[in-house]
Design an enzyme around this catalytic site. Structure first.
Site, PDB file in Angstrom:
ATOM      1  N   LYS A 146      -4.064  16.620  -1.676  1.00  0.00           N
ATOM      2  CA  LYS A 146      -4.382  15.178  -1.577  1.00  0.00           C
ATOM      3  C   LYS A 146      -5.145  14.874  -0.288  1.00  0.00           C
ATOM      4  CE  LYS A 146      -1.004  13.190  -4.574  1.00  0.00           C
ATOM      5  NZ  LYS A 146       0.318  12.681  -4.811  1.00  0.00           N
TER       6      LYS A 146
ATOM      7  N   ASP B 210      -1.126   3.816 -10.961  1.00  0.00           N
ATOM      8  CA  ASP B 210      -2.300   4.628 -11.311  1.00  0.00           C
ATOM      9  C   ASP B 210      -2.982   4.083 -12.565  1.00  0.00           C
ATOM     10  OD1 ASP B 210      -1.964   6.345  -9.199  1.00  0.00           O
ATOM     11  OD2 ASP B 210      -0.590   7.640 -10.304  1.00  0.00           O
TER      12      ASP B 210
ATOM     13  N   LYS C 217       2.938 -14.911 -24.335  1.00  0.00           N
ATOM     14  CA  LYS C 217       4.054 -13.968 -24.309  1.00  0.00           C
ATOM     15  C   LYS C 217       4.032 -13.116 -25.577  1.00  0.00           C
ATOM     16  CE  LYS C 217       9.033 -13.763 -24.248  1.00  0.00           C
ATOM     17  NZ  LYS C 217      10.069 -14.300 -25.094  1.00  0.00           N
TER      18      LYS C 217
ATOM     19  N   PHE D  77      -0.251   8.679   1.852  1.00  0.00           N
ATOM     20  CA  PHE D  77       1.074   9.172   1.515  1.00  0.00           C
ATOM     21  C   PHE D  77       0.981   9.996   0.243  1.00  0.00           C
ATOM     22  CE2 PHE D  77       4.521   7.365   4.164  1.00  0.00           C
ATOM     23  CZ  PHE D  77       3.699   6.824   5.139  1.00  0.00           C
TER      24      PHE D  77
ATOM     25  N   ASN E 165       6.899  -0.546  -9.949  1.00  0.00           N
ATOM     26  CA  ASN E 165       7.689   0.639  -9.589  1.00  0.00           C
ATOM     27  C   ASN E 165       8.740   0.240  -8.558  1.00  0.00           C
ATOM     28  OD1 ASN E 165       6.531   0.951  -6.815  1.00  0.00           O
ATOM     29  ND2 ASN E 165       4.661   1.173  -8.016  1.00  0.00           N
TER      30      ASN E 165
HETATM   31  N1  CTP Z   1      -3.064   5.420  -3.968  1.00  0.00           N
HETATM   32  C1  CTP Z   1      -4.112   4.519  -3.981  1.00  0.00           C
HETATM   33  N2  CTP Z   1      -4.555   3.987  -5.158  1.00  0.00           N
HETATM   34  C2  CTP Z   1      -3.977   4.340  -6.311  1.00  0.00           C
HETATM   35  C3  CTP Z   1      -2.900   5.267  -6.319  1.00  0.00           C
HETATM   36  C4  CTP Z   1      -2.468   5.790  -5.113  1.00  0.00           C
HETATM   37  O1  CTP Z   1      -4.640   4.190  -2.918  1.00  0.00           O
HETATM   38  N3  CTP Z   1      -4.400   3.808  -7.445  1.00  0.00           N
HETATM   39  C5  CTP Z   1      -2.655   5.987  -2.675  1.00  0.00           C
HETATM   40  C6  CTP Z   1      -1.218   5.740  -2.276  1.00  0.00           C
HETATM   41  O2  CTP Z   1      -1.103   4.555  -1.484  1.00  0.00           O
HETATM   42  C7  CTP Z   1      -0.881   6.972  -1.446  1.00  0.00           C
HETATM   43  C8  CTP Z   1      -1.761   8.050  -2.043  1.00  0.00           C
HETATM   44  O3  CTP Z   1      -2.777   7.388  -2.782  1.00  0.00           O
HETATM   45  O4  CTP Z   1      -1.247   6.810  -0.086  1.00  0.00           O
HETATM   46  C9  CTP Z   1      -1.088   9.039  -2.934  1.00  0.00           C
HETATM   47  O5  CTP Z   1      -0.379   8.385  -3.940  1.00  0.00           O
HETATM   48  P1  CTP Z   1       0.450   9.231  -4.999  1.00  0.00           P
HETATM   49  O6  CTP Z   1       1.085   8.312  -5.978  1.00  0.00           O
HETATM   50  O7  CTP Z   1       1.340  10.216  -4.286  1.00  0.00           O
HETATM   51  O8  CTP Z   1      -0.643  10.143  -5.675  1.00  0.00           O
HETATM   52  P2  CTP Z   1      -1.809   9.882  -6.668  1.00  0.00           P
HETATM   53  O9  CTP Z   1      -3.081   9.936  -5.896  1.00  0.00           O
HETATM   54  O10 CTP Z   1      -1.559   8.645  -7.466  1.00  0.00           O
HETATM   55  O11 CTP Z   1      -1.735  11.192  -7.562  1.00  0.00           O
HETATM   56  P3  CTP Z   1      -0.535  11.708  -8.510  1.00  0.00           P
HETATM   57  O12 CTP Z   1       0.113  10.481  -9.067  1.00  0.00           O
HETATM   58  O13 CTP Z   1      -1.254  12.523  -9.505  1.00  0.00           O
HETATM   59  O14 CTP Z   1       0.360  12.514  -7.641  1.00  0.00           O
END
Ligand code: CTP
Length: 409
Positions: A339, A279, A289, A325, A210
């Site tokens: 969250k 995620d 490859k 975050f 990302n």
């Molecule tokens: N985070 C984490 N592990 C993951 C995904 C996210 O520890 N696999 C943490 C990020 O570092 C951040 C927080 O979770 O502090 C929220 O991340 P965010 O992307 O906003 O939310 P998600 O929990 O992934 O939920 P969604 O994508 O549904 O908003």
């Protein structure tokens, strides 16, 4: 660096080869919004021209303690009184000795002795000179005066030797000055920060990632260190230069983040999960490859561990603070609060990542900060450096009630 904006800084240049780096340093400091006055020893003026530093700083340079015309404009007492902070760089062995003894036979030593502003000393010299007991003793004496000493970097030295003695880069010297303008309210604490993106491989040459630059996490790590914490930074791939004096752990995948963060969180007083962890990761990683084939291609993904949720469930140090975050594109406050509760956080920092002027891959950010008691604060758009301090202010406030009650016990 917002902490240097509108500050009056006095740069005292010593006569070592590293004096040439002061030209870039002056540009860096003025670029950060500081007014820079320069004083030089006689030897420094032979390494780098006062005219260069005068042109770059936009101010006359003091080189002579006994010059009547200089005394009227850049006299040592005026320089000493007007400075908000003083940096001595490069501090040679000779200059360290004179400062330690209080000898004021030039404009640099006279200004440093006369100032009531915080003083930062950046020694730089040959590695063997630096390790000599006389130099060590002088540095100790200077620390005893309350000066903060920035250790030189290690590497190839201009004299041909390898070792500790290099003047730190302008960014690090500026950081040393910035530390004069914050309280050391995280002294003695251990802070663990994750930053940057994760990378999940598809095959040996491709990955899913990302746009996170790592700036927010790096800014938090640097800010926590300036405030006195021992900082560990667990970072996904980032092109940023790591903050000085942080212990840096390079990782790539969500699984790596899980392993490193969970291992280390038990010993941390503050844990901040800033990394943009994927995620989902591809279910399988192709050994070779992936070749071009049909017009369409499907990739199957599997959910990665939610590191922050795992951290929220774990036993932690008493009175420790867990910060998460929330990157959102809609319903910022409601999603952030959900969250905070779901992941058992003490503090959540929510960003609207759909905004053009902040969030991912940007130098600025605006955030909604909510704590476990529901106290919220909406920051305007500001640099990530400044936002980092605002977040740490909230962390310190969350730690205070227990600290205050244990002090009373
Ligand atoms: N985070 C984490 N592990 C993951 C995904 C996210 O520890 N696999 C943490 C990020 O570092 C951040 C927080 O979770 O502090 C929220 O991340 P965010 O992307 O906003 O939310 P998600 O929990 O992934 O939920 P969604 O994508 O549904 O908003």
């Amino acid at each position: 660096m917002y902490l240097l904006n509108d500050r009056k800084l006095l740069l005292c240049v010593g006569g070592g080869i590293a004096a040439y780096k002061c030209a870039e340093l002056v540009r860096f400091l003025t670029g950060a919004g500081a007014t820079v006055q320069v004083a030089m020893t006689g030897a420094a003026a032979r390494f780098v021209s006062p005219l260069t530093l005068q042109t770059l700083s936009g101010n006359p340079v003091a080189t002579d303690l006994l010059d009547a015309s200089q005394d009227a404009t850049v006299g040592h007492i005026r320089l000493a009184d007007e400075a908000d902070a003083v940096l001595v760089a490069p501090a040679t062995a000779d200059l360290l000795a004179r400062l330690a003894l209080g000898i004021t036979n030039d404009v640099v030593t006279a200004a440093v002795l006369a100032t009531r502003a915080p003083v930062v000393i950046a020694p730089s010299m040959n590695v063997n000179m630096y390790s000599h007991p006389a130099v060590r003793a002088n540095i100790k004496t200077l620390e005893g005066y309350g000066y903060s000493v920035l250790e030189p970097d290690s590497g190839e030295l201009a004299c041909g030797w390898e070792g500790q003695g290099r003047l730190p880069d302008p960014e690090d010297l500026a950081d040393g000055l910035a530390a004069c303008f914050v309280e050391r309210d995280l002294e003695g604490m251990s802070v663990l920060v994750s930053a940057g993106p994760s990378r999940e491989a598809l095959d040996p040459v491709r990955y899913i990632s990302n746009r996170s630059s790592g700036r927010m996490g790096y800014a938090l790590a640097a800010a926590a260190r300036r405030r006195g914490a021992a900082v560990t930074l667990v970072s996904g791939p980032s092109s940023l230069r790591p903050p000085r004096d942080c212990s840096l752990i390079d990782v790539e995948t969500a699984e790596d983040f899980r392993e490193q963060m969970l291992d280390r969180a038990v010993d941390a007083d503050v844990v901040m999960m800033v990394a943009a962890v994927a995620d989902y990761a591809p279910t399988t990683v192709a050994k070779n490859k992936i070749k071009k084939g049909d017009a369409q291609m499907r990739v199957e993904f599997v959910k990665t561990p939610d590191v922050l949720s795992l951290l929220g469930e774990r036993a932690r140090r008493p009175n420790s603070v867990l910060v998460g975050f929330a990157a959102e594109t809609e319903n910022l406050a409601a999603n952030a609060l959900a969250k905070l509760q779901r992941k058992k956080l003490d503090l959540v920092v929510a960003n609207d990542v759909s905004r053009k002027d902040g969030g991912f891959d940007s130098t600025e950010n605006a955030a909604l900060i909510i704590d476990r008691d529901g106290k919220d604060e909406s920051t305007g758009s500001m640099s990530k450096d400044e936002l980092a301090d605002r977040i740490l202010d909230r962390v310190v406030a969350l730690r205070q009630p227990a600290a205050a009650s244990s002090a009373g016990a």
